[in-house]
Design a protein around this motif. Structure first.
Motif, PDB file in Angstrom:
ATOM      1  N   LYS A 226       0.830  -1.217   0.000  1.00  0.00           N
ATOM      2  CA  LYS A 226       0.000   0.000   0.000  1.00  0.00           C
ATOM      3  C   LYS A 226       0.863   1.265   0.000  1.00  0.00           C
ATOM      4  N   THR A 227       2.012   1.210   0.655  1.00  0.00           N
ATOM      5  CA  THR A 227       2.842   2.422   0.775  1.00  0.00           C
ATOM      6  C   THR A 227       3.206   3.001  -0.595  1.00  0.00           C
TER       7      THR A 227
ATOM      8  N   ASP B 106      -2.875   6.744   6.139  1.00  0.00           N
ATOM      9  CA  ASP B 106      -2.490   5.343   6.116  1.00  0.00           C
ATOM     10  C   ASP B 106      -3.049   4.674   7.371  1.00  0.00           C
ATOM     11  N   GLU B 107      -3.303   3.375   7.276  1.00  0.00           N
ATOM     12  CA  GLU B 107      -3.964   2.645   8.362  1.00  0.00           C
ATOM     13  C   GLU B 107      -5.210   3.408   8.803  1.00  0.00           C
TER      14      GLU B 107
HETATM   15 MG    MG Z   1       1.141  -0.127   5.348  1.00  0.00          MG
END
Ligand code: MG
Ligand code: ADP
Length: 246
Positions: free
Chosen positions: A79-80, A186-187
Motif C-alpha cells: 500500500k505504501t 495510512d492505516e
Molecule cells: Mg502499510
C-alpha cells in the motif's frame, strides 16, 4: 528481467465508483501512460520492485488521475508505494528551488497512527526520492521545532507525521498546510476511529487548497470508519483487494 522473478501473490480486486481509470500491468505501462520520470523508474528498480502489486496496479492510476480513493488491501501488499509513487510523480520542483513553480511550503501530507509506521513510510519515501532535492520531513519533536522558522518550513515539500504532532505544530503556528494538494491517511481504520478522528479532522480542515486530493489506505475498514472516509472523499473510487468485499 521481470519474467524471471516469482510474481507477487495475485489478489482478487474489485472496484466501485464513477469512471474508474484502467489498471496497469507493469511499471513500464505506468511510465508510458503518465510520463513518469526515468529517475522514478530507476528508483523503483533499485528497490527491487519488478511489477506492481494488485493495489498498486489499480490504485496508482486512480491517484495519478487526481481521483479520491479508499483502498482496502491486506497487510504486506504494498500500500505504501501505491500512494507514494503518485505523490512523488506530482510533486513538481522542490519548494527550495528558485524555479519552483508549485509555490512554497508543504504540498503533500501523509498521516499515520504511530511514529514507527511514519518512520517506515519516510524510509520508503527517501528511497523513491533518491536523486531529487525534495525536502521530505518526518515530523518529530526535533523537526517540529526547526519548522518554527518560516524560512525552513517554506522549503519543505512533503510531510509524514502522526496526527498529534501535526496538530501541535498547527496550533503553535509552526506549519502551514494551505498549499497541500494531497492528503493520505495510512492505516485509516485507526486514523478514523475515536482516538485520532478529531485530530485528523483538524488537520484536514487546515488543508484549504481547493480540491485537495484525499486517499485512505487500510487493511480493513469497518463500517463506521468507511462511512466517515466516504464523507471526507469527493466522488471516490473504492478498491478492495483480497478475500472479502464487505
Ligand atoms: Mg502499510
Ligand atoms: P502494506 O502497507 O500493504 O502492509 P508495504 O507497503 O509495507 O505493505 O509493503 C510490504 C513489503 O512489500 C515492503 O517490504 C515493500 O518494500 C514490498 N513491496 C511493495 N511493493 C512491491 C512490489 N511492487 N514488488 C515487490 N515488493 C514490493
Amino acid at each position: 528481467d521481470a519474467a524471471d522473478d516469482p510474481p507477487m501473490p495475485r489478489h482478487r480486486v474489485t472496484t466501485k465508483g464513477n469512471n474508474v481509470p484502467e489498471h496497469v500491468e507493469s511499471f513500464q505501462a505506468l511510465q508510458e501512460r503518465y510520463a513518469l520520470s526515468n529517475r522514478l523508474l530507476t528508483n523503483l528498480e533499485e528497490s527491487g520492485y519488478k511489477r506492481p502489486t494488485g493495489i498498486q496496479s489499480y490504485g496508482i492510476p486512480i491517484l495519478m488521475e487526481s481521483r479520491d480513493l479508499a483502498a482496502i488491501s491486506p497487510t504486506g501488499t504494498g500500500k505504501t508505494l501505491s500512494y507514494l509513487l503518485p505523490v512523488m510523480a506530482s510533486l513538481g520542483a522542490p519548494a527550495a528551488s528558485s524555479k519552483g513553480d508549485a509555490g512554497t511550503g508543504v504540498r503533500a501530507l501523509i498521516l499515520a497512527p504511530t511514529r514507527e509506521l511514519a518512520h517506515q513510510i519516510h524510509n520508503e519515501c527517501l528511497k523513491l526520492a533518491q536523486g531529487r532535492k525534495w525536502r521530505i520531513v518526518l515530523f518529530s519533536k526535533a523537526t517540529a521545532s526547526t519548522l518554527a522558522d518560516k524560512n525552513v518550513r517554506d522549503k519543505v515539500d512533503l510531510v509524514i507525521s502522526t496526527p498529534l504532532r501535526l496538530v501541535a505544530a498547527l496550533q503553535a503556528g509552526h506549519i502551514e498546510l494551505d498549499n497541500v494538494r494531497h492528503i493520505v491517511l495510512d492505516e485509516a481504520d485507526r486514523m478514523l476511529d475515536s482516538e485520532f478522528l478529531s485530530q485528523v479532522q483538524e488537520v484536514v480542515a487546515a488543508c484549504t487548497y481547493p480540491n485537495v486530493q484525499k486517499a485512505v489506505f487500510s487493511a480493513t475498514l469497518p463500517a463506521g470508519a468507511e462511512k466517515i472516509a466516504m464523507s471526507m472523499l469527493q466522488d471516490p473510487i473504492r478498491v478492495v483487494v483480497g478475500l472479502k468485499d464487505t
